[in-house]
Structure formats: C-alpha cells, structure tokens
Design an enzyme around this catalytic site. Structure first.
Site, PDB file in Angstrom:
ATOM      1  N   SER A  96       0.850  -1.182   0.000  1.00 61.74           N
ATOM      2  CA  SER A  96       0.000   0.000   0.000  1.00 61.74           C
ATOM      3  C   SER A  96       0.888   1.235   0.000  1.00 61.74           C
ATOM      4  O   SER A  96       1.955   1.251   0.611  1.00 61.74           O
ATOM      5  CB  SER A  96      -0.935   0.015   1.212  1.00 61.74           C
ATOM      6  OG  SER A  96      -0.189   0.042   2.420  1.00 61.74           O
ATOM      7  N   HIS A 100       2.119  12.218  -0.744  1.00 63.68           N
ATOM      8  CA  HIS A 100       1.640  13.583  -0.528  1.00 63.68           C
ATOM      9  C   HIS A 100       2.678  14.572  -1.071  1.00 63.68           C
ATOM     10  O   HIS A 100       3.694  14.835  -0.421  1.00 63.68           O
ATOM     11  CB  HIS A 100       1.414  13.841   0.966  1.00 63.68           C
ATOM     12  CG  HIS A 100       0.271  13.072   1.544  1.00 63.68           C
ATOM     13  ND1 HIS A 100      -1.043  13.361   1.251  1.00 63.68           N
ATOM     14  CD2 HIS A 100       0.247  12.018   2.406  1.00 63.68           C
ATOM     15  CE1 HIS A 100      -1.839  12.523   1.910  1.00 63.68           C
ATOM     16  NE2 HIS A 100      -1.086  11.706   2.610  1.00 63.68           N
ATOM     17  N   HIS A 110      -2.873   7.371  -4.195  1.00 60.99           N
ATOM     18  CA  HIS A 110      -2.913   6.184  -3.341  1.00 60.99           C
ATOM     19  C   HIS A 110      -3.035   4.963  -4.236  1.00 60.99           C
ATOM     20  O   HIS A 110      -3.682   4.997  -5.280  1.00 60.99           O
ATOM     21  CB  HIS A 110      -4.127   6.253  -2.399  1.00 60.99           C
ATOM     22  CG  HIS A 110      -4.622   4.906  -1.949  1.00 60.99           C
ATOM     23  ND1 HIS A 110      -5.654   4.241  -2.599  1.00 60.99           N
ATOM     24  CD2 HIS A 110      -4.228   4.100  -0.940  1.00 60.99           C
ATOM     25  CE1 HIS A 110      -5.870   3.089  -1.981  1.00 60.99           C
ATOM     26  NE2 HIS A 110      -5.022   2.972  -0.984  1.00 60.99           N
ATOM     27  N   ASN A 112      -2.995   0.371  -3.740  1.00 58.74           N
ATOM     28  CA  ASN A 112      -2.695  -0.815  -2.947  1.00 58.74           C
ATOM     29  C   ASN A 112      -3.101  -2.057  -3.726  1.00 58.74           C
ATOM     30  O   ASN A 112      -4.031  -2.042  -4.533  1.00 58.74           O
ATOM     31  CB  ASN A 112      -3.366  -0.767  -1.563  1.00 58.74           C
ATOM     32  CG  ASN A 112      -4.834  -1.093  -1.617  1.00 58.74           C
ATOM     33  OD1 ASN A 112      -5.238  -2.249  -1.528  1.00 58.74           O
ATOM     34  ND2 ASN A 112      -5.657  -0.060  -1.763  1.00 58.74           N
ATOM     35  N   ARG A 114      -3.409  -6.328  -2.775  1.00 56.35           N
ATOM     36  CA  ARG A 114      -3.378  -7.205  -1.609  1.00 56.35           C
ATOM     37  C   ARG A 114      -3.981  -8.570  -1.942  1.00 56.35           C
ATOM     38  O   ARG A 114      -4.745  -8.722  -2.902  1.00 56.35           O
ATOM     39  CB  ARG A 114      -4.137  -6.567  -0.445  1.00 56.35           C
ATOM     40  CG  ARG A 114      -5.577  -6.224  -0.790  1.00 56.35           C
ATOM     41  CD  ARG A 114      -6.251  -5.381   0.280  1.00 56.35           C
ATOM     42  NE  ARG A 114      -7.648  -5.112  -0.061  1.00 56.35           N
ATOM     43  CZ  ARG A 114      -8.048  -4.111  -0.831  1.00 56.35           C
ATOM     44  NH1 ARG A 114      -7.173  -3.267  -1.341  1.00 56.35           N
ATOM     45  NH2 ARG A 114      -9.335  -3.935  -1.096  1.00 56.35           N
ATOM     46  N   GLY A 260      -4.295  -5.986  14.757  1.00 54.78           N
ATOM     47  CA  GLY A 260      -3.133  -5.796  15.617  1.00 54.78           C
ATOM     48  C   GLY A 260      -1.885  -5.424  14.855  1.00 54.78           C
ATOM     49  O   GLY A 260      -0.775  -5.724  15.287  1.00 54.78           O
TER      50      GLY A 260
END
Length: 304
Positions: A96, A100, A110, A112, A114, A260
């Site tokens: 990802s 800026h 942006h 990403n 996955r 987590g």
C-alpha cells in the site's frame, strides 16, 4: 492452481518487487528525497517493511508499505462481506502506498494491491486493490490520462471491467458525510477470485504495472508550477478530507488496526501537515470552486 503456500509466496515475491520498483521511481523523479526502510514484526504473526520518504524536493511525505501478516482469526473488516469466514485463520500480503506532494498542483495519490487467504486445507482466497488520484487544482488532461491508464489496465479482462471497477472506485472513495468524492477516482476491486488464481493474479500484475505510467507524467507536468500561500492553504484544507476518509471508511486502515498491525505503518497514509476550517466554502468562479463543481462527483471521463 489454488491459493496454497506456494501461491502466497509467489504473490509476496511479486509485491516486494513492486515496492522496490515504486520506491526507485519516486526517488528518481524527486531528485533529493530518499526512502528509509523500517522493518517490523507483528506480535500476532508476520511483519513487514515500511519505506518512508520525508521532506523531499517534490514529495513532502510518501510511504510505500509491504506487509505479510497471519493470525488465528480474521478481523471483522475482512469478513464483513464473508461472515462465514469469521473465526478462521488467515494470511494477508499486500503493498500500500500514499504520496503527498509538496506542490498543490501535483495530486496526492494512493494505490494498494493485496491478497487474502484463509489458512487451512481448503483455503478461500481473493485479491483486492486499485489506485486513485486526489488533485487539489485539477487539470482535465491529467484526469483523462489517469483514467486512460486505468482503462488500459483492464484491457483483456472483460469488456465491462473498467466500467465496473471505475464505478466501484467512485462509490468506495466517497465521503458520505461530505457528499463528495475524495478525488477523481481510478480503479477499485475486491473479492477477486474468478475465474481462477492465475487469471486474477494476472489482472493484479497488469493493474500494478499501470500505476507509475499513470502517475509520473502528471508529476512531471506539474512539479515546477509556481504557487503561493493561497494554494498551499487550500491544499492543507483539502488534505483534511483525506484524513477523514482514512479514519472513518478505509477498509485497509480498519483491517490493520483490527488485526493488531503496526500503528505507525498503518497510519503512514496520513499527511504530515493538514488543517480544518469551520464551514469553509470556495468563492464562486474561483479555481478552488472548479474542484468542487467539476471534479468531486462521479463522471464518465473517457466517454465525455
């Protein structure tokens, strides 16, 4: 071919190479900024490599993050559309990035890509990802170029693929509480596992290969444009919308926090400087109003 450990390793190898290619290209065009590598381990299993560029000549801040994590139970954000998978062990691998730029005439971007898989004898797997563009002072030619590359990414994968994934992007990157899109969109896809692993992975590879050709020419065209305090203040104000979306709606951010993950790497997408102003509205006929009136709403750019 099914999503076995071998296929996960294949995807992970591709994404590590993609991370390096993007880092190298962004360093080259910036000319001064260098990405620093920050490798990390996740207590629940797995880890990643966060690459961050700060205070570059062109890019005020950028992050390109690789992660490969596993756990005993999928977080809620990963099972929202697949409740039958709740409680199953998983593996997730992805890249990802959020860039800026310093100059308000260069858009934020942006991307990403996955891959998720349940970690059992008969795994359920899928790909997701895409890329989108968030200009502050938009140029129609830039938007047409961006969507042209997005359409190229979809060629060979079905006549309606670009239209579907473009629409999905418009709907996903929509701030309901503001009634506006985050930017001018691009591609977004999720839950991709048809017709088979090789075909789905082939689409991901082609889409990923279009990101740099879509973004770098825009950077090159706008990076030297002069700007002043007015443009800079507007850029910082609009960056607030980016923060709002990522913290309220973004599934990747929610997945990282719920699973987590490493907070610093998850929140690398946030801009280094940002501001909010109560009930601000652009002046009629102003360059800022052009963004609101003509770009922050879904449009079929390539058909107009």
């Amino acid at each position: 071919m099914t999503a076995t450990d071998k296929s996960i390793a294949t995807v992970a190898g591709f994404l590590r190479g993609l991370q390096q290619d993007i880092v190298d290209a962004l360093e080259e065009i910036d000319g001064e900024g260098q990405f620093k590598s920050d490798s990390w381990d996740r207590p629940g299993g797995g880890g990643g490599d966060t690459r961050v560029l700060a205070a570059g000549k062109i890019f005020e801040q950028g992050g390109v993050n690789f992660s490969h994590v596993h756990g005993k139970e999928m977080p809620p954000s990963a099972t929202r559309s697949r409740p039958e998978l709740a409680g199953r062990a998983f593996q997730a691998v992805g890249v990802s990035l959020v860039i800026h730029p310093r100059n308000p005439y260069v858009p934020t971007t942006h991307a990403n890509f996955r891959f998720f898989s349940t970690d059992d004898e008969q795994p359920v797997w899928w790909f997701g990802g895409g890329f989108d563009l968030t200009p502050y002072y938009p140029f129609r030619d830039d938007v047409l170029h961006w969507h042209g590359k997005a359409r190229e990414a979809c060629e060979g994968f079905g006549e309606d693929t670009y239209a579907r994934y473009k629409k999905w992007c418009d709907e996903y990157f929509f701030l309901k509480h503001r009634n506006e899109t985050r930017g001018v969109g691009g591609l977004f896809f999720d839950d991709l596992n048809e017709p088979d692993f090789d075909s789905a992975f082939g689409f991901v590879r082609k889409a990923a290969a279009q990101f740099l050709p879509a973004y770098l020419p825009i950077v090159e065209a706008r990076k030297e444009r002069e700007y002043g305090e007015r443009e800079r203040e507007f850029q910082l104000y609009r960056r607030g919308r980016y923060v709002e979306f990522n913290l309220i709606y973004d599934r990747g951010t929610l997945f990282g926090l719920q699973s987590g993950g490493r907070t610093e790497s998850i929140l690398m997408s946030l801009p280094p400087r940002v501001r909010w102003e109560y009930d601000w509205k652009p002046g009629a006929g102003s360059p800022e109003a052009d963004l609101y009136d003509n770009y922050l709403k879904p449009r079929d750019w390539l058909q107009e």
